[in-house]
Structure formats: structure tokens, C-alpha cells
Design a protein around this motif. Structure first.
Motif, PDB file in Angstrom:
ATOM      1  N   LEU A  18       0.833  -1.204   0.000  1.00  0.00           N
ATOM      2  CA  LEU A  18       0.000   0.000   0.000  1.00  0.00           C
ATOM      3  C   LEU A  18       0.863   1.248   0.000  1.00  0.00           C
ATOM      4  O   LEU A  18       0.573   2.222  -0.691  1.00  0.00           O
ATOM      5  N   GLY A  19       1.950   1.234   0.772  1.00  0.00           N
ATOM      6  CA  GLY A  19       2.837   2.391   0.834  1.00  0.00           C
ATOM      7  C   GLY A  19       3.492   2.703  -0.496  1.00  0.00           C
ATOM      8  O   GLY A  19       3.656   3.873  -0.861  1.00  0.00           O
ATOM      9  N   THR A  20       3.878   1.651  -1.230  1.00  0.00           N
ATOM     10  CA  THR A  20       4.474   1.860  -2.551  1.00  0.00           C
ATOM     11  C   THR A  20       3.464   2.465  -3.501  1.00  0.00           C
ATOM     12  O   THR A  20       3.777   3.399  -4.257  1.00  0.00           O
ATOM     13  N   LEU A  21       2.237   1.945  -3.487  1.00  0.00           N
ATOM     14  CA  LEU A  21       1.181   2.492  -4.321  1.00  0.00           C
ATOM     15  C   LEU A  21       0.927   3.955  -3.992  1.00  0.00           C
ATOM     16  O   LEU A  21       0.857   4.809  -4.886  1.00  0.00           O
ATOM     17  N   LEU A  22       0.800   4.270  -2.707  1.00  0.00           N
ATOM     18  CA  LEU A  22       0.531   5.645  -2.293  1.00  0.00           C
ATOM     19  C   LEU A  22       1.682   6.564  -2.676  1.00  0.00           C
ATOM     20  O   LEU A  22       1.459   7.704  -3.105  1.00  0.00           O
ATOM     21  N   ALA A  23       2.911   6.088  -2.540  1.00  0.00           N
ATOM     22  CA  ALA A  23       4.078   6.904  -2.888  1.00  0.00           C
ATOM     23  C   ALA A  23       4.082   7.255  -4.373  1.00  0.00           C
ATOM     24  O   ALA A  23       4.371   8.398  -4.753  1.00  0.00           O
ATOM     25  N   ALA A  71       5.837  11.886  -0.593  1.00  0.00           N
ATOM     26  CA  ALA A  71       5.527  10.528  -1.032  1.00  0.00           C
ATOM     27  C   ALA A  71       6.256   9.477  -0.199  1.00  0.00           C
ATOM     28  O   ALA A  71       5.668   8.459   0.208  1.00  0.00           O
ATOM     29  N   VAL A  72       7.525   9.701   0.060  1.00  0.00           N
ATOM     30  CA  VAL A  72       8.319   8.722   0.814  1.00  0.00           C
ATOM     31  C   VAL A  72       7.812   8.608   2.252  1.00  0.00           C
ATOM     32  O   VAL A  72       7.590   7.503   2.773  1.00  0.00           O
ATOM     33  N   ILE A  73       7.614   9.757   2.907  1.00  0.00           N
ATOM     34  CA  ILE A  73       7.147   9.737   4.296  1.00  0.00           C
ATOM     35  C   ILE A  73       5.770   9.082   4.390  1.00  0.00           C
ATOM     36  O   ILE A  73       5.527   8.197   5.231  1.00  0.00           O
ATOM     37  N   ALA A  74       4.854   9.515   3.522  1.00  0.00           N
ATOM     38  CA  ALA A  74       3.495   8.969   3.546  1.00  0.00           C
ATOM     39  C   ALA A  74       3.486   7.480   3.218  1.00  0.00           C
ATOM     40  O   ALA A  74       2.698   6.715   3.781  1.00  0.00           O
ATOM     41  N   GLY A  75       4.363   7.052   2.315  1.00  0.00           N
ATOM     42  CA  GLY A  75       4.426   5.645   1.949  1.00  0.00           C
ATOM     43  C   GLY A  75       4.796   4.760   3.120  1.00  0.00           C
ATOM     44  O   GLY A  75       4.167   3.718   3.362  1.00  0.00           O
ATOM     45  N   TYR A  76       5.815   5.175   3.871  1.00  0.00           N
ATOM     46  CA  TYR A  76       6.230   4.373   5.020  1.00  0.00           C
ATOM     47  C   TYR A  76       5.203   4.425   6.149  1.00  0.00           C
ATOM     48  O   TYR A  76       4.968   3.417   6.840  1.00  0.00           O
ATOM     49  N   VAL A  77       4.576   5.592   6.348  1.00  0.00           N
ATOM     50  CA  VAL A  77       3.521   5.697   7.357  1.00  0.00           C
ATOM     51  C   VAL A  77       2.355   4.779   6.997  1.00  0.00           C
ATOM     52  O   VAL A  77       1.783   4.095   7.857  1.00  0.00           O
ATOM     53  N   ASP A 135       2.441   2.029   5.134  1.00  0.00           N
ATOM     54  CA  ASP A 135       2.829   0.635   5.326  1.00  0.00           C
ATOM     55  C   ASP A 135       2.850   0.251   6.800  1.00  0.00           C
ATOM     56  O   ASP A 135       2.499  -0.875   7.168  1.00  0.00           O
ATOM     57  N   PHE A 136       3.240   1.201   7.639  1.00  0.00           N
ATOM     58  CA  PHE A 136       3.396   0.894   9.060  1.00  0.00           C
ATOM     59  C   PHE A 136       2.063   0.897   9.807  1.00  0.00           C
ATOM     60  O   PHE A 136       1.829   0.060  10.681  1.00  0.00           O
ATOM     61  N   PHE A 137       1.166   1.833   9.440  1.00  0.00           N
ATOM     62  CA  PHE A 137      -0.062   1.999  10.209  1.00  0.00           C
ATOM     63  C   PHE A 137      -1.326   1.527   9.480  1.00  0.00           C
ATOM     64  O   PHE A 137      -2.317   1.177  10.135  1.00  0.00           O
ATOM     65  N   PHE A 138      -1.333   1.561   8.121  1.00  0.00           N
ATOM     66  CA  PHE A 138      -2.588   1.352   7.397  1.00  0.00           C
ATOM     67  C   PHE A 138      -2.582   0.166   6.431  1.00  0.00           C
ATOM     68  O   PHE A 138      -3.535  -0.022   5.678  1.00  0.00           O
ATOM     69  N   ALA A 139      -1.490  -0.596   6.423  1.00  0.00           N
ATOM     70  CA  ALA A 139      -1.402  -1.695   5.471  1.00  0.00           C
ATOM     71  C   ALA A 139      -2.489  -2.749   5.721  1.00  0.00           C
ATOM     72  O   ALA A 139      -2.772  -3.126   6.839  1.00  0.00           O
ATOM     73  N   LYS A 140      -3.110  -3.207   4.641  1.00  0.00           N
ATOM     74  CA  LYS A 140      -4.157  -4.235   4.730  1.00  0.00           C
ATOM     75  C   LYS A 140      -3.730  -5.452   3.909  1.00  0.00           C
ATOM     76  O   LYS A 140      -2.721  -5.440   3.217  1.00  0.00           O
ATOM     77  N   GLN A 141      -4.534  -6.456   4.007  1.00  0.00           N
ATOM     78  CA  GLN A 141      -4.278  -7.628   3.165  1.00  0.00           C
ATOM     79  C   GLN A 141      -4.532  -7.250   1.715  1.00  0.00           C
ATOM     80  O   GLN A 141      -5.553  -6.683   1.388  1.00  0.00           O
ATOM     81  N   ILE A 142      -3.566  -7.546   0.849  1.00  0.00           N
ATOM     82  CA  ILE A 142      -3.629  -7.110  -0.547  1.00  0.00           C
ATOM     83  C   ILE A 142      -4.237  -8.198  -1.424  1.00  0.00           C
ATOM     84  O   ILE A 142      -3.898  -9.366  -1.314  1.00  0.00           O
ATOM     85  N   SER A 143      -5.116  -7.785  -2.294  1.00  0.00           N
ATOM     86  CA  SER A 143      -5.748  -8.724  -3.219  1.00  0.00           C
ATOM     87  C   SER A 143      -4.724  -9.270  -4.197  1.00  0.00           C
ATOM     88  O   SER A 143      -3.864  -8.549  -4.674  1.00  0.00           O
ATOM     89  N   SER A 144      -4.817 -10.567  -4.486  1.00  0.00           N
ATOM     90  CA  SER A 144      -3.892 -11.179  -5.450  1.00  0.00           C
ATOM     91  C   SER A 144      -4.639 -11.861  -6.596  1.00  0.00           C
ATOM     92  O   SER A 144      -4.097 -12.713  -7.282  1.00  0.00           O
ATOM     93  N   ALA A 145      -5.893 -11.464  -6.802  1.00  0.00           N
ATOM     94  CA  ALA A 145      -6.727 -12.136  -7.792  1.00  0.00           C
ATOM     95  C   ALA A 145      -6.473 -11.670  -9.216  1.00  0.00           C
ATOM     96  O   ALA A 145      -6.808 -12.349 -10.164  1.00  0.00           O
ATOM     97  N   LYS A 146      -5.878 -10.500  -9.351  1.00  0.00           N
ATOM     98  CA  LYS A 146      -5.715  -9.928 -10.685  1.00  0.00           C
ATOM     99  C   LYS A 146      -4.371 -10.299 -11.299  1.00  0.00           C
ATOM    100  O   LYS A 146      -3.384 -10.493 -10.588  1.00  0.00           O
ATOM    101  N   HIS A 147      -4.357 -10.375 -12.623  1.00  0.00           N
ATOM    102  CA  HIS A 147      -3.135 -10.685 -13.368  1.00  0.00           C
ATOM    103  C   HIS A 147      -2.531  -9.409 -13.906  1.00  0.00           C
ATOM    104  O   HIS A 147      -3.235  -8.522 -14.385  1.00  0.00           O
ATOM    105  N   ILE A 148      -1.214  -9.299 -13.804  1.00  0.00           N
ATOM    106  CA  ILE A 148      -0.518  -8.131 -14.339  1.00  0.00           C
ATOM    107  C   ILE A 148      -0.428  -8.258 -15.848  1.00  0.00           C
ATOM    108  O   ILE A 148       0.339  -9.058 -16.383  1.00  0.00           O
ATOM    109  N   GLY A 149      -1.209  -7.465 -16.556  1.00  0.00           N
ATOM    110  CA  GLY A 149      -1.238  -7.554 -18.012  1.00  0.00           C
ATOM    111  C   GLY A 149      -0.559  -6.383 -18.676  1.00  0.00           C
ATOM    112  O   GLY A 149       0.234  -5.669 -18.069  1.00  0.00           O
TER     113      GLY A 149
END
Length: 280
Positions: free
Chosen positions: A81-86, A120-126, A128-142
Motif C-alpha cells: 500500500l505504501g508503494t502504491l501511495l508513494a 511521497a516517501v514519508i506517507a508511503g512508510y507511514v 505501510d506501518f499503520f494502514f497496510a491491509k491484506q492485498i488482493s492477489s486475484a488480478k493478473h498483471i497484463g
């Protein structure tokens, strides 16, 4: 009538002056994306703790590909989630290119990029540390171009020209509207409408930034160049301006509650950063 003709002439001249800068910038971007997509994709998929840093750096490159790519990778459970947000926060779409088209804005470009990179960097780590959830893995990277259409054609010249003409159209329209408004109402009136000088202005620009194409970044940057927006406010709007990446996220990630949470987090971080910049 003379006023309209003067506005039209000024808008045409401003747009034409930017044409070579826009085409050169998009040609470079297309070359980088065309020849390094596999490298970027492989790098992002191997990220761990460095995800927000690398994501923020990639996000600073002004085009839609990385935000679209990261939305796919996040929905596939590859990046955090942090990488996406960054990536979303660092993305500036065409703002940097527009600033490049106005000579003398080198300092503003670096200040914008460095500020958004830090946010972006600060918010990304925050995140990941406080708001990370279980990430969906159902989709294929196309193929990312299925979403953004960046490489519907082979080679780099035609896509670069298409991007240039499309952006030039947005610039012409919004520059013309802004020039006309400023000529008719005056810059002071336009600035007042946009809450100029108010600490509430970042709340407004943050909402404008959610327009899911380059129109938002063009509008925000032109308003900033015309003095209607402060640096803090334009930074807020460009932080929420994740471009088509948000649309792709809602399309490929079926957990809509999670998507809405990401949008809320993106807005909150952008506004808080804008308020801090306003105070500083």
C-alpha cells in the motif's frame, strides 16, 4: 471583440511557444518507457522495504505508465500500500512538462519534485506501518497499455506526437479560459474565488486534483503560473492527481471499500502536506 481577439492571439502564441518543449519531453519519456518498461516492472516486483522510495522516484517521471503499472501490481499483491501511495503522490502528470515549457521555472520544477518526493516517501512508510491491509492477489498483471493507450502504436514518434497534440489541446483550452477570465474579471477576482490567501485553498485544489486525466494538472499548473494558486495549494492538487492510475485501481481491484480508503488516504495526506507547507 478586440478583447477576445487579443486573448485568442495570446493563447495561440503561448501554446505554439511550448510545442517544441512538449514534443521533446514526450519523445524522451516515450523512449524511456518504451525501452525500460521490463526493467521498471521487474524492479517494482522485487521491492520490499525500499518500495516507497523507489516508487516515489519512478512516480516523479511525468507520464501515466507508472501509476497504471503500480495499480496493477498492487491489485495483484506484488507491491505494498505504501508503494502504491508513494507513486500516486509523486506523480505530477504533465505539470513538470508545462513548467518546462515556460523558461525560467527551473527552480519551481525542482522545488515541486523534491517536495512531492519527500511527501511521497514519508506517507508511503507511514501507510505501510499503520494502514497496510491484506492485498488482493486475484488480478493478473497484463499489458498496461490496455488501460492508458500509451503504446497503441509501435515506435516512439507517433505516441510522442499524439501525447503532445493532446496536451497542447488541453493547454490551449485552459489557457484560453484562464486568460479570458483574468481579462474580464481580473486576477484578484479569480484568486478570491479560489480562496487565494486562505488556509482552506488546499482543500479545494485537492478535490480538483482528482480529475482523472491531465486536465487537472494542466489547470492547476496554469493557475499556479498565473498567480491564482500558492505553491502549497498546487502541490496539494498535484499530489491527489494520480491520473488514470486511480481509474485502473478501481477497475482491477474489486475491493471497492479498500479503493475508497486509498482515495481518502491520498486526499488526507495531500491536504495535510498542503497545510503544513502553507504554515511554513
Amino acid at each position: 471583440m478586440d478583447l477576445f481577439l487579443d486573448v485568442l492571439l495570446d493563447t495561440v502564441l503561448d501554446s505554439v511557444r511550448m510545442l517544441p518543449f512538449l514534443f521533446a519531453a514526450f519523445l524522451l519519456i516515450e523512449a524511456l518507457e518504451h525501452y525500460s518498461t521490463a526493467f521498471v516492472n521487474n524492479t517494482l516486483t522485487k521491492l520490499n522495504k525500499a518500495g516507497p522510495v523507489v516508487g516515489a522516484i519512478f512516480g516523479c517521471i511525468p507520464q501515466c505508465g507508472f501509476s497504471v503499472m503500480t495499480a496493477n501490481l498492487y491489485s495483484s499483491g506484488v507491491v505494498s500500500l505504501g508503494t502504491l501511495l508513494a507513486v500516486f503522490l509523486a506523480t505530477s502528470d504533465e505539470a513538470v512538462i508545462i513548467l518546462l515549457g515556460h523558461p525560467g521555472n527551473a527552480a519551481a520544477i525542482w522545488r515541486l519534485l523534491v517536495t512531492k518526493l519527500i511527501i511521497a516517501v514519508i506517507a508511503g512508510y507511514v501507510a505501510d506501518f499503520f494502514f497496510a491491509k491484506q492485498i488482493s492477489s486475484a488480478k493478473h498483471i497484463g499489458d498496461l497499455c490496455d488501460h492508458c493507450g500509451c503504446h497503441d502504436h509501435h515506435g516512439i514518434l507517433k505516441p510522442a506526437l499524439n501525447h503532445t497534440l493532446k496536451l497542447l489541446g488541453y493547454i490551449f483550452i485552459f489557457s484560453g479560459i484562464l486568460n479570458l477570465l483574468i481579462s474580464l474579471a481580473g486576477l484578484d477576482t479569480v484568486s478570491t474565488f479560489l480562496l487565494s490567501g486562505s488556509i482552506l485553498q488546499p482543500f479545494l485544489t485537492g478535490i480538483i486534483g482528482f480529475i482523472p486525466n491531465c486536465a487537472a494538472s494542466v489547470l492547476l499548473t496554469e493557475l499556479y503560473l498565473n498567480g491564482a494558486l500558492s505553491f502549497a495549494s498546487v502541490t496539494t492538487g498535484l499530489c491527489t492527481n494520480a491520473g488514470i492510475g486511480l481509474i485502473v485501481l478501481f477497475k482491477v481491484n474489486k475491493n471497492q471499500r479498500e479503493n475508497l480508503s486509498i482515495v481518502g488516504l491520498l486526499y488526507a495526506v495531500s491536504v495535510i502536506a498542503g497545510l503544513i507547507l502553507s504554515i511554513l
